[in-house]
Design an enzyme around this catalytic site. Sequence first.
Site, PDB file in Angstrom:
ATOM      1  N   HIS A 130      27.055  45.926  43.619  1.00 50.04           N
ATOM      2  CA  HIS A 130      28.436  46.365  43.872  1.00 50.04           C
ATOM      3  C   HIS A 130      29.170  46.500  42.540  1.00 50.04           C
ATOM      4  CE1 HIS A 130      28.736  42.026  43.297  1.00 50.04           C
ATOM      5  NE2 HIS A 130      29.988  42.221  42.943  1.00 50.04           N
ATOM      6  N   ASP A 132      33.162  45.625  41.295  1.00 48.25           N
ATOM      7  CA  ASP A 132      34.132  44.687  41.865  1.00 48.25           C
ATOM      8  C   ASP A 132      35.272  45.410  42.594  1.00 48.25           C
ATOM      9  OD1 ASP A 132      32.802  42.373  41.098  1.00 48.25           O
ATOM     10  OD2 ASP A 132      33.656  42.444  39.080  1.00 48.25           O
ATOM     11  N   HIS A 280      26.807  45.866  39.594  1.00 54.54           N
ATOM     12  CA  HIS A 280      26.037  44.683  39.199  1.00 54.54           C
ATOM     13  C   HIS A 280      25.593  43.931  40.442  1.00 54.54           C
ATOM     14  CE1 HIS A 280      30.256  43.423  39.532  1.00 54.54           C
ATOM     15  NE2 HIS A 280      29.791  42.240  39.898  1.00 54.54           N
ATOM     16  N   ARG A 297      35.684  34.164  36.530  1.00 56.38           N
ATOM     17  CA  ARG A 297      35.877  35.597  36.253  1.00 56.38           C
ATOM     18  C   ARG A 297      37.355  35.957  36.155  1.00 56.38           C
ATOM     19  NH1 ARG A 297      33.772  39.441  40.885  1.00 56.38           N
ATOM     20  NH2 ARG A 297      35.952  39.497  41.451  1.00 56.38           N
TER      21      ARG A 297
HETATM   22  C1  SIN Z   1      30.019  38.936  40.428  1.00 60.89           C
HETATM   23  O1  SIN Z   1      29.515  39.581  41.345  1.00 60.89           O
HETATM   24  O2  SIN Z   1      31.082  39.279  39.897  1.00 60.89           O
HETATM   25  C2  SIN Z   1      29.304  37.690  39.930  1.00 60.89           C
HETATM   26  C3  SIN Z   1      27.982  37.931  39.341  1.00 60.89           C
HETATM   27  C4  SIN Z   1      27.198  36.663  39.201  1.00 60.89           C
HETATM   28  O3  SIN Z   1      27.443  35.664  39.889  1.00 60.89           O
HETATM   29  O4  SIN Z   1      26.256  36.659  38.412  1.00 60.89           O
END
Ligand code: SIN
Length: 329
Positions: A130, A132, A280, A297
């Site tokens: 996905h 974000d 990602h 994040r």
């Molecule tokens: C995310 O999807 O923003 C997190 C990625 C992760 O946990 O490595």
Amino acid sequence: MNMPLPHAPLQHLDQRLSSASNITPHIRITPQSAHIGALISGVNLKQALSAAEVHTIRSALLRWKVIFFRDQHLSHEQQIAFSRQFGELTPGHPVFGHVEGFPELYSIAKHRKANRHSGQAEQRPWTGWHADVTAAHNPPAASILRGVTIPPYGGDTQWTNLAAAYEALSKPLQAFLQGLRGEHRFSAPQGATASQEYLDLVRDNTLISEHPLVTLHPETGEKVLYISPGFLKSIVELSTRESRVLLELLWEHAVSSEFTVRFKWEPGSLAFWDNRSTAHVAPQDIFALEFDRQLYRTTLVGEVPRGADGRASTAIQGNPVLAAHGAAY
Ligand code: SIN
């Protein structure tokens, strides 16, 4: 952010990065794969950056789509201060909230609310990939993820370059996709049984938007295959079957290993990605391991995407993701 570049985007991005690097020779940029990912060293992210350092880091981000730093060990306050040098910050997460006392910070814990759906979602090569919050009218421009508790093995994150994925499609398919739009929704994964808490949160904060299938990156001028698998549910102009088959083809193409990079986290690592040109996937192997994993994040406020045909995205449900008003650090 800055003005779009006119033609031959990659060449311009290389030139921009090379002239930025000339005035910040202490910053080392080491590419990690052919199309995506660069490791940046020689800069201390705990301190306020000079304008030249911000320019070099931003240039590396635009060229390599995701950049990595090691051994930074930032506090919550330092992560927020670092992030603010690149734009306004969104609230931690529009559906799942924020870390108490830090409105701009989202906790990515192994057992976070966003994971509270059980049962087996159908596993396909693109499952979990996905960008974000693309269900929002203005998805975040970029995300900055800081590793704090990292398993000794497992727990890697992967990114893919959606501009490179677009470039690799045949010209007739590129031309066909440019007129199409996709509906992005925030909803529980298909085939999984979600907890009541998860369902309530998603229902009370429903986000639905229609975005072009091919966007024009607002800073680089690149065409991007804007197909966040986790949120994109259908292609508006096509029949249900046409939409499903074409999306599966595009998702499978976009997550091919040639467009991707994989990052092995360490405590103190930081990953900073352009959310407008990448997708990602969070690791699934951590659930087979007993180790904990904790990251934090921040996300930068994004603009409403525009298609290669000039048409902007449209909001169907939910509010735009505006700047959070946290404390000054
Ligand atoms: C995310 O999807 O923003 C997190 C990625 C992760 O946990 O490595």
